[in-house]
Design an enzyme around this catalytic site. Structure first.
Site, PDB file in Angstrom:
ATOM      1  N   LYS A  13       0.822  -1.227   0.000  1.00 21.95           N
ATOM      2  CA  LYS A  13       0.000   0.000   0.000  1.00 21.95           C
ATOM      3  C   LYS A  13       0.853   1.273   0.000  1.00 21.95           C
ATOM      4  CE  LYS A  13      -2.624  -0.397   3.666  1.00 21.95           C
ATOM      5  NZ  LYS A  13      -2.087  -1.668   4.196  1.00 21.95           N
ATOM      6  N   ARG A  88      -9.820   1.707   8.630  1.00 15.77           N
ATOM      7  CA  ARG A  88      -9.398   0.349   8.973  1.00 15.77           C
ATOM      8  C   ARG A  88     -10.474  -0.403   9.740  1.00 15.77           C
ATOM      9  NH1 ARG A  88      -3.641   1.113   8.666  1.00 15.77           N
ATOM     10  NH2 ARG A  88      -2.373  -0.655   9.130  1.00 15.77           N
ATOM     11  N   ARG A 127      10.862  -7.319   5.343  1.00 16.66           N
ATOM     12  CA  ARG A 127      10.811  -5.888   5.043  1.00 16.66           C
ATOM     13  C   ARG A 127      11.738  -5.074   5.946  1.00 16.66           C
ATOM     14  NH1 ARG A 127       5.001  -2.888   4.803  1.00 16.66           N
ATOM     15  NH2 ARG A 127       4.956  -3.058   7.060  1.00 16.66           N
ATOM     16  N   ARG A 138      10.961  -2.639  11.184  1.00 14.45           N
ATOM     17  CA  ARG A 138       9.956  -1.950  11.994  1.00 14.45           C
ATOM     18  C   ARG A 138       9.615  -2.845  13.178  1.00 14.45           C
ATOM     19  NH1 ARG A 138       5.021   0.018   8.185  1.00 14.45           N
ATOM     20  NH2 ARG A 138       3.846  -0.787   9.963  1.00 14.45           N
ATOM     21  N   ARG A 149      -1.113  -8.661  13.452  1.00 13.96           N
ATOM     22  CA  ARG A 149      -1.632  -7.596  12.572  1.00 13.96           C
ATOM     23  C   ARG A 149      -2.498  -8.183  11.458  1.00 13.96           C
ATOM     24  NH1 ARG A 149       3.517  -5.017  10.647  1.00 13.96           N
ATOM     25  NH2 ARG A 149       2.250  -3.578   9.468  1.00 13.96           N
TER      26      ARG A 149
HETATM   27  P1  AMP Z   1       0.561   0.995   8.673  1.00 10.10           P
HETATM   28  O1  AMP Z   1       1.797   1.757   8.385  1.00 10.10           O
HETATM   29  O2  AMP Z   1      -0.613   1.469   7.830  1.00 10.10           O
HETATM   30  O3  AMP Z   1       0.751  -0.494   8.613  1.00 10.10           O
HETATM   31  O4  AMP Z   1       0.144   1.340  10.189  1.00 10.10           O
HETATM   32  C1  AMP Z   1       0.989   1.013  11.277  1.00 10.10           C
HETATM   33  C2  AMP Z   1       0.189   1.006  12.565  1.00 10.10           C
HETATM   34  O5  AMP Z   1      -0.390   2.312  12.796  1.00 10.10           O
HETATM   35  C3  AMP Z   1      -0.995   0.052  12.580  1.00 10.10           C
HETATM   36  O6  AMP Z   1      -0.615  -1.289  12.893  1.00 10.10           O
HETATM   37  C4  AMP Z   1      -1.855   0.686  13.672  1.00 10.10           C
HETATM   38  O7  AMP Z   1      -1.330   0.431  14.962  1.00 10.10           O
HETATM   39  C5  AMP Z   1      -1.677   2.167  13.384  1.00 10.10           C
HETATM   40  N1  AMP Z   1      -2.690   2.639  12.420  1.00 10.10           N
HETATM   41  C6  AMP Z   1      -2.481   3.087  11.145  1.00 10.10           C
HETATM   42  N2  AMP Z   1      -3.637   3.441  10.570  1.00 10.10           N
HETATM   43  C7  AMP Z   1      -4.608   3.220  11.485  1.00 10.10           C
HETATM   44  C8  AMP Z   1      -6.031   3.355  11.481  1.00 10.10           C
HETATM   45  N3  AMP Z   1      -6.690   3.799  10.414  1.00 10.10           N
HETATM   46  N4  AMP Z   1      -6.704   3.022  12.617  1.00 10.10           N
HETATM   47  C9  AMP Z   1      -6.056   2.579  13.697  1.00 10.10           C
HETATM   48  N5  AMP Z   1      -4.740   2.387  13.767  1.00 10.10           N
HETATM   49  C10 AMP Z   1      -4.011   2.710  12.669  1.00 10.10           C
END
Ligand code: AMP
Length: 199
Positions: A13, A88, A127, A138, A149
């Protein structure tokens, strides 16, 4: 155009969001990036979000929704945006619809990147990201957190696919292939949705 990019962790993404947003001439808005910037900047928002992120859980809607609402009201998002990682949950999807209605806007398309789970685990555990000139993993890409996740995605985020399907906004893209191939499929799907919205 106003676009949401949906897909499990590891589907590509972030990479696709940057490229597609660049081609559309709109900002890519990533809630994960905003949270990570706040964690590194040790802001109050970052402190609130950190423990959820480290555990691979979603940050509570009250925090996330307000943050996105503020971001969408900024000038550069007035002519369109590509949201990466938001919504989400169905509740966030409903909140997004309400926030856009308040601004007199609506979504044009929801692109879902589809990748099978075995491939996702493989991609996420390998990654790395560049921080201060060094490639690091990360914290939330550690194997146990990755599995959690993916579970959170299956339970809380995957239902958004049906939610947007019923609104006639969903376009599913096979996200296995080179970056260019996936971008090509995404741009073709956006073009189809633009044509059907116009007609
Ligand atoms: P990502 O980089 O999109 O994988 O997001 C990393 C982390 O940020 C996720 O595992 C959540 O803990 C938090 N996060 C990102 N976007 C959201 C969202 N829309 N709602 C809740 N938590 C989020």
């Amino acid at each position: 155009m106003r676009v949401v990019l949906l897909g499990p962790p590891g589907a590509g993404k972030g990479t696709q969001a940057q490229i597609i947003a660049g081609q559309l001439g709109v900002p890519a808005i990533s809630t994960g990036d905003i949270f990570r910037a706040n964690v590194s900047g040790k802001t109050e928002l970052g402190q609130q979000a950190k423990s959820y992120m480290d555990a691979g859980d979603l940050v509570p809607d009250e925090i996330t929704v307000a943050m996105v609402k503020d971001r969408l009201a900024e000038d550069d998002a007035k002519g369109g945006f590509l949201l990466d990682g938001f919504p989400r949950t169905i509740a966030q999807g409903e909140q997004l619809r309400g926030s856009l209605e308040d601004l007199g806007q609506h979504l044009d398309c929801v692109l879902e990147l589809v990748v099978d789970e075995e491939e996702l685990v493989r991609r996420l555990s390998g990654r790395r990201m560049l921080v201060d000139g060094e490639w690091v993993q990360r914290d939330d890409d550690k194997p146990e957190t990755v599995r959690h996740r993916l579970e959170v995605y299956r339970e809380q985020t995957a239902p958004l696919s049906g939610f947007y399907q019923s609104e006639g906004l969903l376009a599913q893209i096979d996200a296995i292939g080179s970056i260019e191939e996936v971008t090509g499929r995404a741009m073709a799907a956006l073009e189809r949705s633009r044509q059907s919205n116009d007609s």
